[in-house]
Design a protein around this motif. Structure first.
Motif, PDB file in Angstrom:
ATOM      1  N   THR A   1      23.005  38.434  18.173  1.00  0.00           N
ATOM      2  CA  THR A   1      24.272  37.920  19.269  1.00  0.00           C
ATOM      3  C   THR A   1      25.285  38.965  19.170  1.00  0.00           C
ATOM      4  O   THR A   1      25.931  39.161  20.233  1.00  0.00           O
ATOM      5  CB  THR A   1      24.701  36.579  18.625  1.00  0.00           C
ATOM      6  OG1 THR A   1      23.615  35.720  18.560  1.00  0.00           O
ATOM      7  CG2 THR A   1      26.137  36.045  19.367  1.00  0.00           C
ATOM      8  N   ARG A   2      25.703  39.577  18.043  1.00  0.00           N
ATOM      9  CA  ARG A   2      26.918  40.595  18.120  1.00  0.00           C
ATOM     10  C   ARG A   2      26.275  41.843  18.929  1.00  0.00           C
ATOM     11  O   ARG A   2      27.037  42.466  19.503  1.00  0.00           O
ATOM     12  CB  ARG A   2      27.402  40.860  16.765  1.00  0.00           C
ATOM     13  CG  ARG A   2      27.846  39.637  16.008  1.00  0.00           C
ATOM     14  CD  ARG A   2      28.381  40.233  14.718  1.00  0.00           C
ATOM     15  NE  ARG A   2      29.660  40.841  14.748  1.00  0.00           N
ATOM     16  CZ  ARG A   2      30.267  41.371  14.035  1.00  0.00           C
ATOM     17  NH1 ARG A   2      29.594  41.847  12.645  1.00  0.00           N
ATOM     18  NH2 ARG A   2      31.376  42.158  14.229  1.00  0.00           N
ATOM     19  N   LEU A   3      24.981  41.986  18.556  1.00  0.00           N
ATOM     20  CA  LEU A   3      24.556  43.568  19.406  1.00  0.00           C
ATOM     21  C   LEU A   3      24.557  43.142  20.897  1.00  0.00           C
ATOM     22  O   LEU A   3      25.028  44.045  21.801  1.00  0.00           O
ATOM     23  CB  LEU A   3      23.146  43.693  18.847  1.00  0.00           C
ATOM     24  CG  LEU A   3      22.406  44.874  19.685  1.00  0.00           C
ATOM     25  CD1 LEU A   3      23.218  46.117  19.537  1.00  0.00           C
ATOM     26  CD2 LEU A   3      20.990  45.287  19.315  1.00  0.00           C
ATOM     27  N   THR A   4      24.149  41.871  21.238  1.00  0.00           N
ATOM     28  CA  THR A   4      24.230  41.546  22.642  1.00  0.00           C
ATOM     29  C   THR A   4      25.551  41.542  22.973  1.00  0.00           C
ATOM     30  O   THR A   4      25.952  42.091  24.182  1.00  0.00           O
ATOM     31  CB  THR A   4      23.674  40.217  22.844  1.00  0.00           C
ATOM     32  OG1 THR A   4      22.353  40.089  22.420  1.00  0.00           O
ATOM     33  CG2 THR A   4      23.903  39.713  24.411  1.00  0.00           C
ATOM     34  N   GLY A   5      26.486  41.181  22.476  1.00  0.00           N
ATOM     35  CA  GLY A   5      28.038  41.087  22.712  1.00  0.00           C
ATOM     36  C   GLY A   5      28.442  42.750  22.849  1.00  0.00           C
ATOM     37  O   GLY A   5      29.013  42.857  23.823  1.00  0.00           O
ATOM     38  N   LEU A   6      28.123  43.615  22.135  1.00  0.00           N
ATOM     39  CA  LEU A   6      28.393  44.777  22.067  1.00  0.00           C
ATOM     40  C   LEU A   6      27.942  45.708  23.462  1.00  0.00           C
ATOM     41  O   LEU A   6      28.626  46.067  24.285  1.00  0.00           O
ATOM     42  CB  LEU A   6      27.839  45.646  20.962  1.00  0.00           C
ATOM     43  CG  LEU A   6      28.402  47.129  20.954  1.00  0.00           C
ATOM     44  CD1 LEU A   6      29.921  47.224  20.618  1.00  0.00           C
ATOM     45  CD2 LEU A   6      27.469  47.759  19.786  1.00  0.00           C
ATOM     46  N   LEU A   7      26.537  45.301  23.868  1.00  0.00           N
ATOM     47  CA  LEU A   7      26.005  45.628  25.078  1.00  0.00           C
ATOM     48  C   LEU A   7      26.699  45.266  26.252  1.00  0.00           C
ATOM     49  O   LEU A   7      26.968  45.992  27.371  1.00  0.00           O
ATOM     50  CB  LEU A   7      24.527  45.530  24.996  1.00  0.00           C
ATOM     51  CG  LEU A   7      23.751  46.215  23.998  1.00  0.00           C
ATOM     52  CD1 LEU A   7      22.119  45.732  24.026  1.00  0.00           C
ATOM     53  CD2 LEU A   7      23.821  47.853  24.142  1.00  0.00           C
ATOM     54  N   VAL A   8      26.753  43.852  26.210  1.00  0.00           N
ATOM     55  CA  VAL A   8      27.533  43.204  27.290  1.00  0.00           C
ATOM     56  C   VAL A   8      28.914  43.833  27.620  1.00  0.00           C
ATOM     57  O   VAL A   8      29.285  43.926  28.724  1.00  0.00           O
ATOM     58  CB  VAL A   8      27.617  41.444  27.263  1.00  0.00           C
ATOM     59  CG1 VAL A   8      28.414  40.903  28.260  1.00  0.00           C
ATOM     60  CG2 VAL A   8      26.209  41.124  27.391  1.00  0.00           C
ATOM     61  N   GLY A   9      29.580  43.978  26.667  1.00  0.00           N
ATOM     62  CA  GLY A   9      30.946  44.460  26.846  1.00  0.00           C
ATOM     63  C   GLY A   9      31.243  45.962  27.220  1.00  0.00           C
ATOM     64  O   GLY A   9      31.931  46.100  28.048  1.00  0.00           O
TER      65      GLY A   9
END
Length: 332
Positions: free
Chosen positions: A123-131
């Motif tokens: 989830t955090r990796l996804t958030g990093l990429l989305v951000g």
């Protein structure tokens, strides 16, 4: 949440978010980036020194601590304050606030690189990429009206500089000394760093609006905001205080539009929403293990959760906080 804490949170978001407006007004009324940075640091120091004295807190007397403060002040205050002033010479204040919202993304990335943050879930990796996808959307280098410029890159560099400072403070400064006094000492050191820019400051040629703007920036958006954040964390905990960080770009965009007649296009607004969504995902933490060894404690906010405009890393007081070994949390 009690009414007093709600009011304090609203005031904190307004004062922090207004910092970008004060910078723009000071620039528009004749002050140079170097002048703005020096005065901002000096006035913030004065406010925090008075608050520390009122709380009977003394400046640090450890040479090693002052050495760590010198590094933190350079990357958390002197450099980003100067870069924001430089960037806003050519970029709107609202956009500056939006790009500032990328700070938690840089914090996570740098924390992973230096080992202060090891909890990278899917989830955090996804958030990093989305951000960072939202950041690309804001810059829009493929578009003629995109924001890719030296001014915008300076603003992004300021956000990255904050993140370098947070990683350093997580290792060397969290929990060191009385928070108000340590904060005053950090900004005092930042004032010394910023005076190195005096040769490029130029003559003072401003008016009453410029003086009022830089005074508000130093006193309200730098000094007073630390105290409000400190009280909010002490009263309501870090999670509640962290929500202020999501309001800052909204405040900066609203103030820029209302007072400076700035126009933020739909692409930038969409990019801001994507960035904040990514930040929200990166703040998702795994379940806290037993015996208090969780990724963050009530005495300090989740990594990168709050605005970097507060000058110090010291945590709010707590009776007996459980800490994560070798990975203290910066409270910025």
């Amino acid at each position: 949440m009690p009414l007093a804490s709600t009011v304090r949170m609203a005031a904190l978001a307004l004062l922090w978010g207004s910092g970008f407006l004060w910078i723009k007004l000071a620039l528009n009324h004749g002050l140079s980036p170097a002048q703005i940075t020096i005065v901002r640091c000096a006035l913030g120091t004065a406010v925090l020194a008075l608050l520390a004295r009122r709380a009977a807190q003394r400046l640090p007397n450890s040479r090693a601590l002052w050495g760590h403060l010198a590094v933190a002040a350079l990357f958390c205050n002197a450099i980003p304050f100067a870069l924001f002033a430089l960037g806003e010479r050519s970029v709107d204040s609202g956009i500056a606030g939006v790009l500032n919202a990328t700070t938690p993304l840089w914090s996570l990335l740098i924390g992973l690189a230096v080992g202060t943050d090891r909890g990278l879930s899917g989830t955090r990796l996804t958030g990093l990429l989305v951000g960072f996808a939202g950041t690309v959307l804001i810059f829009a280098p493929w578009h003629r009206s995109g924001l890719l410029s030296w001014g915008a890159l300076s603003l992004l560099g300021a956000a990255a500089s904050y993140s370098v400072a947070f990683a350093y403070m997580a290792r060397h400064l969290t929990g060191r000394g009385a928070p108000l006094a340590v904060s005053a000492a950090q900004l005092l050191t930042a004032t010394a760093w910023s005076t190195l820019g005096l040769p490029w400051a130029g003559p003072v040629d401003t008016d009453a609006v410029g003086i009022l703007a830089v005074t508000a920036l130093g006193v309200l958006a730098t000094g007073v905001t630390f105290y409000l954040n400190y009280r909010l964390i002490a009263d309501e905990g870090a999670t509640s205080a962290a929500t202020v960080g999501y309001l800052l770009p909204v405040v900066s965009v609203a103030l820029g539009a209302l007072i400076l007649d700035e126009h933020i296009g739909r692409r930038v607004v969409a990019g801001m929403v994507v960035v904040l969504t990514g930040v929200a995902l990166t703040r998702r933490q795994p379940e806290r293990p037993a015996r208090g060894a969780g990724p963050y404690t009530s005495a300090a906010p989740p990594r990168g959760a709050t605005s970097p405009h507060t000058p110090a890393p010291a945590p709010a007081p707590a009776p007996a906080p459980a800490t994560r070994p070798n990975a203290p949390e910066p409270n910025t």
